[in-house]
Structure formats: structure tokens, C-alpha cells
Design a protein around this motif. Structure first.
Motif, PDB file in Angstrom:
ATOM      1  N   ALA A 201       0.809  -1.254   0.127  1.00 40.42           N
ATOM      2  CA  ALA A 201      -0.048   0.142   0.063  1.00 40.42           C
ATOM      3  C   ALA A 201       0.808   1.229   0.037  1.00 40.42           C
ATOM      4  CB  ALA A 201      -0.998  -0.121   1.302  1.00 40.42           C
ATOM      5  N   LEU A 202       1.709   1.263   0.760  1.00 37.01           N
ATOM      6  CA  LEU A 202       2.871   2.439   0.828  1.00 37.01           C
ATOM      7  C   LEU A 202       3.477   2.824  -0.425  1.00 37.01           C
ATOM      8  CD1 LEU A 202       3.449   4.971   2.948  1.00 37.01           C
ATOM      9  CD2 LEU A 202       5.425   3.461   3.601  1.00 37.01           C
ATOM     10  N   PRO A 203       4.020   1.811  -0.895  1.00 39.04           N
ATOM     11  CA  PRO A 203       4.802   2.168  -2.314  1.00 39.04           C
ATOM     12  C   PRO A 203       3.687   2.610  -3.276  1.00 39.04           C
ATOM     13  CG  PRO A 203       5.385   0.134  -1.395  1.00 39.04           C
ATOM     14  CD  PRO A 203       4.440   0.383  -0.343  1.00 39.04           C
ATOM     15  N   VAL A 204       2.645   1.976  -3.386  1.00 44.38           N
ATOM     16  CA  VAL A 204       1.578   2.518  -4.246  1.00 44.38           C
ATOM     17  C   VAL A 204       1.361   3.971  -4.146  1.00 44.38           C
ATOM     18  CG1 VAL A 204      -0.771   2.373  -5.075  1.00 44.38           C
ATOM     19  CG2 VAL A 204       0.608   0.246  -4.816  1.00 44.38           C
ATOM     20  N   LEU A 205       1.013   4.312  -2.754  1.00 46.11           N
ATOM     21  CA  LEU A 205       0.699   5.624  -2.522  1.00 46.11           C
ATOM     22  C   LEU A 205       1.804   6.743  -3.004  1.00 46.11           C
ATOM     23  CD1 LEU A 205      -1.212   7.816  -0.783  1.00 46.11           C
ATOM     24  CD2 LEU A 205       0.241   6.949   1.285  1.00 46.11           C
ATOM     25  N   ILE A 206       2.999   6.468  -2.593  1.00 47.57           N
ATOM     26  CA  ILE A 206       4.392   7.143  -3.011  1.00 47.57           C
ATOM     27  C   ILE A 206       4.206   7.295  -4.541  1.00 47.57           C
ATOM     28  CG2 ILE A 206       6.664   7.499  -2.992  1.00 47.57           C
ATOM     29  CD1 ILE A 206       6.541   6.162  -0.001  1.00 47.57           C
ATOM     30  N   ILE A 207       4.126   6.227  -5.158  1.00 48.40           N
ATOM     31  CA  ILE A 207       4.218   6.114  -6.828  1.00 48.40           C
ATOM     32  C   ILE A 207       3.257   7.021  -6.945  1.00 48.40           C
ATOM     33  CG2 ILE A 207       4.115   4.735  -8.870  1.00 48.40           C
ATOM     34  CD1 ILE A 207       5.370   2.466  -7.280  1.00 48.40           C
TER      35      ILE A 207
END
Lengths: 639, 115
Positions: free
Chosen positions: A594-600
Motif C-alpha cells: 500500500a505505501l509504495p503505491v501511495l508514494i508512486i
């Protein structure tokens, strides 16, 4: 660059053109298509509600699904159907009405529409991804914090994205109308559609930030472990209600004011008379806009604000009836003694006056705080707001669709089919909602998925459902009408209604992509009518024929909106299975991606914002020669 | 074709622009100095406690108000022509914001924990 060579385009290049366009006329079509799609979606949800309520003890929808359907019906209709469809007509007409070549910020206009589209898609994906939001379109905090699963997250994130688009569009229209009027177009010569758009845009600028803040607080409570609305941790759920209604009440005026504008244009055109009491109309518009901010607590009389607060808000609410009454009487005086032509838009406009007034009268009944304790949360309220929103806004949207169709598509919708649509819709509307006043007074509560036999609700609910089916038939006839009209594609010439009064009718159809070869000189209210009566029927130019500047197309708005769309998924799944998360999601399986998707997602948005900021995009010039060629061609075609 | 059409300025225009900008700069510096000075006084009054608190609070609020005015009119160009709409918007925004705060304090009980 300039689209001179583009006579026959392939499907791909048309799609690319619409993805990248910054032209207000094409963006209007995007708003119309997307808004129309969501309107049909919300309509299907409405039909499901009415089928469920047609007979007592029905199990067509389960209780939980019913909650999801009513929530999505309300949210879709307000945020994704009514407002975008109004933006479609604003985009199609306002720059033409004030004599501008585009909006003040064409790039932002495109960004606004794409944010709305991606936000709307995100919200509706909830149906396929574990359940839609189910806390009502108001999403009151204690209920929405407790709602299990991700339904409310779809609501919060979807509305945040599309709300940003709306705010951007509001700023854009206000700036355009203030700064880009043609020479001679003073404030008191602006057509009513432009005036109401201006006031509605100002309301958007002031009303959407409270919604943004409210939704941010809700997002942080649900996804990032804060406690703004969580009472056990010292939060306060009433704050959500206030923030929501500080936005929510101006919102209904954001919807109704442009509707008033559309009707004012239609009355003047088809009664072939100048709008009666123009300056009083302008004054009433501004006053309604101002009062709209001072009355939000009348949605919360039963919360327990105390008698003083209730009394203040009750009186303020009743005061709004005064400017609205001024408008109603002015419209009646406009058609009084006019040479009336009963076209489809005019039928909607004539039906609007009694329908909307009935909704207004029940509004005054509810403004009396002690009486409101009886009406609260009953079908009386449902009947009231459908009378003002369907009888006001939806009538205006359907009227505007017929009235402005030639400007947007250079063809005319079929009048006979249009009148069939009107009569089905008009009868169906009153059949559905008039009886709901009585259901409310008899004690039927709203937002409850069924009722028992033998309470006296059976016949009235069946009548209401039959009415809803009549409205559905009307919409189907309308869709058939649109398909037939598009398939036939019979082009119409300039001023197709024959009685156009304002600048938008003085332009050749199809409207050139630069709108005006020369910016016209405005010599009075109803500029085109003035030239018809006192001049030679052509607008006088206010400038010599020269090169002028136009903006380039850009794909960046789509990329920016897509970034936020991706980021929304990251934010939504971030709290799953975390120990600090609220009970609604802490039991779900953790999602480490979830966090990587948010950042991307946010990265995509910020990088495209950077590209927009640092890479110069100066636009291009339309040359005098090209405009002259177009004018010559027009001259030949006209002969 | 992608550059903006610009005509060179005449000498008189350039002179006029220069004079305007010098004056603007002077005003900015004066108001900046004034604001720093007011901030110093506010800090000083609070830190040294030379006068009682019930005088300090309104005094500091008064200084803050003056600074807001200077900020809006000189730094954000509200004194210039053609800013009537900006002024109207700010005033309306102020009015709404204050109204919301007042109601929040009185009917949402946000003020209650403070008392």
C-alpha cells in the motif's frame, strides 16, 4: 497545431484529441458524456430503491445493500451527475456569452474535468471491490467511522479527488467572468446564465474548502490513525456535521443557481421578451449566494444546538424565500404578455415554476425549527429535496440539453420526442414525489430498507414506484432521441431557435475552435438582440482582424489525475491490519504494497506538476490568413 | 511561432516604470521595517512583563491587526488599482470564517475544554 488539416480523423486521433484537449467546447462534451453516464447510473440506483420499496416486507435488496444503494444514489447524483452536467452547460455557453476565446485557465479546465472523471470512477469501483459506502451521502462521522470494510474510504478519496476538480473549475469560471468579458460587456449587461455561473463559482470557492477539510479529517481518522471524530479518544463527531453542512448548504445553491440561469435564458428567448426585472434578478442571485452560507445549521435542528442557535438559523433560512420569490415573480412577469413558443425547453421552464415553488414552500415549513422535529428523517424531507433538485436542477439540465444542443453538436434534438420525454418525466416526477410528502407526514422514516404491511404505506409506495418507472421511460426516450439525432446528423445554421438573444447565438455553427474571428462589441443587454433590432443583425467587431494567441493541448491533466487515482488506492489499503487502525479495517489482511503505491501515485502527480511548471508551453498563434480563409468559406457556405 | 509577440518599450515608458518600481520598493521596505519593529515590541512586552497581561493581550492583538493590514495592502498589492474583486473576496472570506469560528465556539462545544 491548428486543426486546419483535420477533416477526416481516425478513432485514435479523436480519442487523443479529447484526452489532451483544453478547448472549453470539447471539455463541455466530456462533462456531458461523463455526467450523463453517472446520471444514468444514479437513475438505475434510484430504480432499485423504488423497486425495493414498492411492496411491504420486500427482500429484493438486503438491508445492507439498500444502504449502499441509497448512499451511492445521493452521492452520484449530487457530485457526479448534477454538478458536472451544469459544468457542461457552463463550459459550452459562458465563454461564448461573454465574448471570450476560452476560459482564463484552459489547462486547469482540462485538469478539472479529468479529476472529476477519475474521482467518479474511483468512487464507483467500490461496487466491485468489496462494497460501496453505506453511511448516507452525508456520511455522518460516527456512522462512517464504524462502517466496516473500505466503502467509506472510496467515498472520502473519490470525493476528495473530484472535489479538487470542482474547486479548480470554480476558480477558473470566476476568473474568466471577471477578467475576460468582451468590450462593452459590463457586469450589468451579462446574461443571467453568466451571472449565476459567477455567483455559483464564488460559492464553490468558499464552500469546497470546508468539504475538503472535513474529508481530510475523515481520511486521517480512517486511514492514518488520527482521532478527530472518534469520541472515545476525545474527538467530536458534531464537527463533521458542521463542516459537511457548511459545504452542503451552499452546494444546493451551487446546483440551483446555474439552473435558474438556464431557465432565465429560456424564458426570455421563447417569450420573445427581455427578462423582466434584470437588475432585481442579479441582486436576488447575489443575495441567495450570500444567505446560502448563513443557514447551514438548519440541517441540524435536532442535533441539540439549543433554542437560540435554532432560532437564528430558522429566521435566516426563511429570509432566503424573499430573493427566491423575487425570481419566481420575475419569471412569471417575463412570460406575461410575451409571444410564447412552446418548445421543449420552454415546457420544462414552464413546469419548473410550480414544481420548484412547491419544493420551496415545504422548505419554509421545515425552516420552522419546532415543526422540523416532526419532519426530520421522514419521507417529507425526501419529498422536499427531490422537489427542489429534480423540479429545479434536473428540469434545468433537461431543458438546457435541448436548448444548448445545437451549440454543442450543431444539430437539433427531435422536438416531438422531446415533448414525449417531457410529459413522461413531468407526470412521473409529481407521481413519485408528491405522495412522499404524505408518506412522511404519516410517519414513514427515510433510509429504512422496508416497512411492514398494514401501516397504510402500501398504496402510496406503489404509486411512487410507478411514477419512478414513468421517469425511467422518459430518460429512455431521451436516449433514443439523442441516438437518432446523432445518427441523422442534420446540420443546422446560425441561431437555430430563431430567437437567440445573447452572444452565443451570434456565432456560426459549428463554432470555430477560436470562437470569435473578431471579439464583438457589446452594445447592451442581450447583445445579439440589440443588433437584430437596431443594427444589421450582425455583431460589430471591437478589434481589427489580427493574429491571436491560443493554448496548446496537453496530456498532463490526465497524467496528474491518474497519479492521484493510483495514490488513492495506496492510501485506502494503508491501514489494513495495522494495530493502530480503527476497528473497521484493523481486522483485514495487511497490505505491505500500500505505501509504495501511495508514494508512486503521488510521485506521478508531482512529477507531472513539475513538468508543467518548468517546461515552457507558450501556446501558438492563429494567423489572420487562416481566420480569413474560414470566414470566406463560411460566406460561400451561407450562399 | 511559439514565442509571445512583444513590442520594445519606449524610453519614456521605461523611465516611468523605473520610477514606479523605486517607489514600490521604498514602500515595501518601510512596511517591512514597521512590521519587524511591531513584532519586536510584541515580543518584548510579553517577555519582560513590564505591563500586566490584560493590557498586553489586546495590545499584541492590535499590533497583529496592523501587520495583517500592512501585509495585505503593501505586500499582497491590495492597495493597487484593479484589486476590488480580491478585496471583496477577502472580506467575504473573513466574514464567513469569523462566523464559522464563532458558531463553532458557541454551539459545538470546542470552547468547553478551554474553560
Amino acid at each position: 497545431m491548428a486543426q486546419t488539416s483535420a477533416r477526416k480523423q481516425g478513432v485514435g486521433s479523436v480519442i487523443w484529441e479529447y484526452l489532451t484537449t483544453v478547448d472549453h467546447k470539447k471539455i463541455a462534451i466530456l462533462y456531458l458524456i461523463a455526467g450523463g453516464f453517472f446520471f444514468v447510473l444514479g437513475g438505475i440506483e434510484a430504480m432499485l430503491i423504488r423497486i425495493q420499496l414498492a411492496v411491504p416486507n420486500n427482500d429484493f435488496l438486503s438491508a445492507g445493500l439498500f444502504n449502499e444503494v441509497i448512499t451511492m444514489h445521493g452521492t452520484t447524483m449530487i457530485f457526479l451527475a448534477a454538478m458536472p452536467l451544469l459544468f457542461a452547460f457552463m463550459n459550452a455557453t459562458v465563454p461564448l456569452q461573454i465574448g471570450a476565446r476560452d476560459l482564463a485557465f484552459p489547462f486547469l479546465n482540462s485538469l478539472g474535468v479529468w479529476l472529476f472523471i477519475f474521482g467518479g470512477i474511483f468512487l464507483n469501483l467500490s461496487w466491485f471491490m468489496g462494497g460501496a459506502p453505506d453511511a448516507g451521502w452525508t456520511s455522518y462521522a460516527s456512522l462512517s467511522i464504524a462502517s466496516p470494510g473500505h466503502g467509506i474510504d472510496f467515498y472520502a478519496l473519490g470525493l476528495q479527488i473530484s472535489g479538487a476538480g470542482t474547486l479548480i473549475t470554480g476558480i477558473n469560471f470566476a476568473t474568466t467572468i471577471i477578467t475576460m468579458r468582451a468590450p462593452g460587456m459590463t457586469y450589468m449587461r451579462m446574461p443571467l446564465m453568466t451571472w449565476t455561473t459567477l455567483v455559483a463559482s464564488v460559492l464553490i470557492v468558499f464552500a469546497f474548502p470546508p468539504l475538503t477539510i472535513g474529508i481530510f479529517l475523515l481520511m486521517f481518522d480512517r486511514m492514518f490513525g488520527s482521532n478527530f471524530f472518534i469520541v472515545e479518544a476525545g474527538g467530536n463527531t458534531i464537527i463533521w456535521e458542521h463542516l459537511f453542512w457548511i459545504f452542503g448548504h451552499p452546494e444546493v445553491y451551487i446546483l440551483i443557481l446555474p439552473a435558474f440561469g438556464i431557465f432565465s435564458e429560456i424564458f426570455a428567448t421563447f417569450a420573445r421578451k427581455r427578462l423582466f426585472g434584470y437588475s432585481a434578478m442579479v441582486f436576488a442571485t447575489v443575495l441567495i449566494g450570500f444567505f446560502g452560507f448563513m443557514v447551514w445549521a438548519h440541517h441540524m435542528f435536532t442535533v441539540g444546538l439549543g433554542p437560540t442557535a435554532n432560532a437564528i438559523f430558522a429566521v435566516a433560512t426563511m429570509a432566503i424565500a424573499v430573493p427566491t420569490g423575487i425570481k419566481i415573480f420575475n419569471w412569471i412577469a417575463t412570460i406575461w404578455g410575451g409571444s410564447i413558443e412552446f418548445t421543449t425547453p420552454m415546457l420544462y421552464a414552464l413546469a419548473f415554476i410550480p414544481s420548484f415553488t412547491m419544493g420551496g414552500v415545504t422548505g419554509i415549513m421545515q425552516a420552522a425549527a419546532p415543526a422540523d422535529y416532526q419532519y426530520h428523517d421522514s419521507y417529507f424531507i425526501v419529498a422536499h429535496f427531490h422537489y427542489v433538485i429534480v423540479g429545479g436542477v434536473v428540469f434545468a439540465l433537461l431543458a438546457g440539453l435541448h436548448y444548448y444542443w445545437p451549440i454543442m453538436f450543431n444539430t437539433m434534438l427531435n422536438e416531438t420526442l422531446g415533448k414525449i420525454t417531457f410529459w413522461f418525466f413531468f407526470v412521473g416526477f409529481h407521481m413519485t414525489f408528491l405522495i412522499q410528502h404524505f408518506l412522511g407526514l404519516w410517519g414513514m422514516p427515510r433510509r429504512v430498507f422496508t416497512y411492514l404491511d398494514g401501516q397504510g404505506y402500501n398504496a402510496a409506495n406503489m404509486i411512487s414506484t410507478i411514477g419512478a418507472f414513468l421517469m425511467a421511460i422518459a430518460v429512455i426516450v431521451l436516449v433514443v432521441n439523442i441516438i437518432i439525432t446523432l445518427a441523422k446528423n442534420e446540420r443546422v445554421g446560425m441561431d437555430p431557435w430563431g430567437d437567440g438573444r445573447t452572444l452565443e447565438w451570434s456565432i456560426p455553427l459549428p463554432v470555430p475552435y477560436y470562437n470569435f474571428a473578431q471579439i464583438p462589441l457589446v452594445r447592451g443587454l442581450d447583445a445579439y438582440w440589440v443588433e437584430k433590432k437596431e443594427g444589421n443583425g450582425k455583431m460589430m467587431p471591437s478589434e481589427s482582424l489580427t493574429d491571436f494567441h491560443m493554448p496548446n493541448n496537453s496530456i498532463l491533466p490526465v497524467v496528474m489525475s491518474l497519479g492521484l487515482f493510483i495514490a488513492a488506492f495506496g492510501a485506502m489499503y494503508f491501514p489494513d491490519g495495522q494495530e493502530w487502525a480503527i476497528d473497521a479495517v484493523s481486522g483485514l489482511e495487511p497490505k505491505p504494497w500500500a505505501l509504495p503505491v501511495l508514494i508512486i501515485g503521488l510521485g506521478i502527480t508531482f512529477v507531472s506538476m513539475g513538468i508543467r511548471s518548468w517546461k515552457d508551453d507558450l501556446g501558438y498563434y492563429v494567423t489572420k490568413e487562416e481566420v480569413e480563409r474560414d470566414l470566406e468559406e463560411l460566406e460561400r457556405g451561407g450562399k | 511561432m511559439a514565442e509571445l509577440n512583444q513590442e520594445p518599450m519606449t524610453k519614456a515608458q521605461l523611465e516611468y516604470l523605473r520610477r514606479q518600481r523605486t517607489r514600490e520598493m521604498r514602500q515595501q521596505l518601510v512596511s517591512f521595517g514597521l512590521m519587524i519593529f511591531l513584532t519586536f515590541i510584541a515580543f518584548g512586552l510579553t517577555a519582560m512583563e513590564v505591563i500586566p497581561a490584560q493590557f498586553t493581550i489586546p495590545l499584541v492583538l492590535g499590533f497583529a491587526f496592523i501587520q495583517v493590514i500592512l501585509q495585505f495592502y503593501y505586500f499582497m498589492h491590495m492597495k493597487d488599482n484593479g484589486h476590488q474583486f480580491a478585496k471583496l473576496f477577502m472580506m467575504t472570506g473573513f466574514y464567513f470564517a469569523i462566523a464559522f469560528c464563532v458558531t463553532f465556539v458557541y454551539i459545538v462545544w470546542i470552547g468547553a475544554p478551554v474553560n
